[in-house]
Design a protein around this motif. Structure first.
Motif, short mmCIF file in Angstrom:
data_model
loop_
_atom_site.label_atom_id
_atom_site.label_comp_id
_atom_site.label_asym_id
_atom_site.label_seq_id
_atom_site.Cartn_x
_atom_site.Cartn_y
_atom_site.Cartn_z
N PHE A 100 -15.11 14.67 34.76
CA PHE A 100 -14.50 14.10 33.55
C PHE A 100 -15.43 13.09 32.90
CE2 PHE A 100 -10.20 15.24 35.38
CZ PHE A 100 -9.91 16.20 34.42
N ARG A 101 -16.02 12.22 33.72
CA ARG A 101 -16.96 11.23 33.16
C ARG A 101 -18.10 11.91 32.45
NH1 ARG A 101 -15.73 8.36 37.81
NH2 ARG A 101 -17.47 9.24 38.96
N GLU A 102 -18.65 12.97 33.06
CA GLU A 102 -19.76 13.70 32.45
C GLU A 102 -19.32 14.35 31.14
OE1 GLU A 102 -22.45 17.63 33.45
OE2 GLU A 102 -21.70 16.41 35.12
N ARG A 103 -18.17 14.96 31.16
CA ARG A 103 -17.69 15.67 29.97
C ARG A 103 -17.39 14.72 28.82
NH1 ARG A 103 -14.16 20.92 30.31
NH2 ARG A 103 -14.65 21.62 28.25
N LEU A 104 -16.95 13.50 29.13
CA LEU A 104 -16.57 12.54 28.10
C LEU A 104 -17.66 11.51 27.80
CD1 LEU A 104 -12.92 11.91 29.34
CD2 LEU A 104 -13.66 13.41 27.48
N ALA A 105 -18.80 11.64 28.43
CA ALA A 105 -19.86 10.63 28.34
C ALA A 105 -20.32 10.36 26.91
CB ALA A 105 -21.06 11.04 29.20
N ASP A 106 -20.38 11.37 26.08
CA ASP A 106 -20.89 11.16 24.73
C ASP A 106 -19.79 10.97 23.68
OD1 ASP A 106 -20.00 13.77 24.77
OD2 ASP A 106 -21.73 14.59 23.69
N TRP A 107 -18.56 10.78 24.13
CA TRP A 107 -17.45 10.51 23.20
C TRP A 107 -17.52 9.05 22.75
CZ3 TRP A 107 -12.08 13.05 23.72
CH2 TRP A 107 -12.22 14.43 23.95
N ALA A 108 -17.24 8.83 21.49
CA ALA A 108 -17.18 7.47 20.97
C ALA A 108 -15.98 6.75 21.58
CB ALA A 108 -17.05 7.51 19.44
#
Length: 135
Positions: A100-108
């Motif tokens: 989850f952290r990896e998937r959401l890493a580039d979210w503002a």
């Protein structure tokens, strides 16, 4: 929602090959509750008792779950995680969180806040199983 569910099932298989999404969910519930009866699992997840029985049997064969007599009523069997079950659940949970952290890493930040609020709102919807037991 179908794509979300499909991805969740596929992700569970990658996290631990022998642990389905349903099995992972059941283990998590047993840990959260400190154990419960199979009938409680069936009621909580609105599943047929035979479905839960098959899942629990597989978890028992994998030595992730064990049955213990209820101290208040020796006729009742309560499901508990074994040490191996707790370890597998913790391992899969760590992997899921990392994914989850990896998937959401580039979210503002504002997108993450909004996404979290939507998830909280979605998850706040009353669970029919909870209403049946409290009403």
């Amino acid at each position: 929602m179908t794509v979300f569910a499909r991805r969740a099932r596929a992700s569970a298989g990658r996290m631990h090959p022998e642990l389905s999404l349903v099995s992972y969910t059941l283990l998590g519930h047993l840990e959260e509750r400190g154990g419960c009866r199979a009938t409680d699992l069936a009621a909580h997840y609105a599943l047929d008792k035979s479905t839960v029985s098959r899942q629990v049997s597989a978890l028992e064969r994998a030595e992730l779950v064990e049955r213990r007599a209820d101290p208040d009523d020796q006729r009742v069997q309560v499901l508990h995680l074994t040490r191996a079950g707790r370890q597998v659940l913790a391992q899969v949970t760590r992997r899921r969180r990392a994914a989850f952290r990896e998937r959401l890493a580039d979210w503002a930040e504002h997108d993450l806040v909004r996404f979290a609020a939507y998830l909280e709102r979605y998850n706040a919807w009353p669970d029919p199983a909870d209403e049946e037991t409290s009403g």
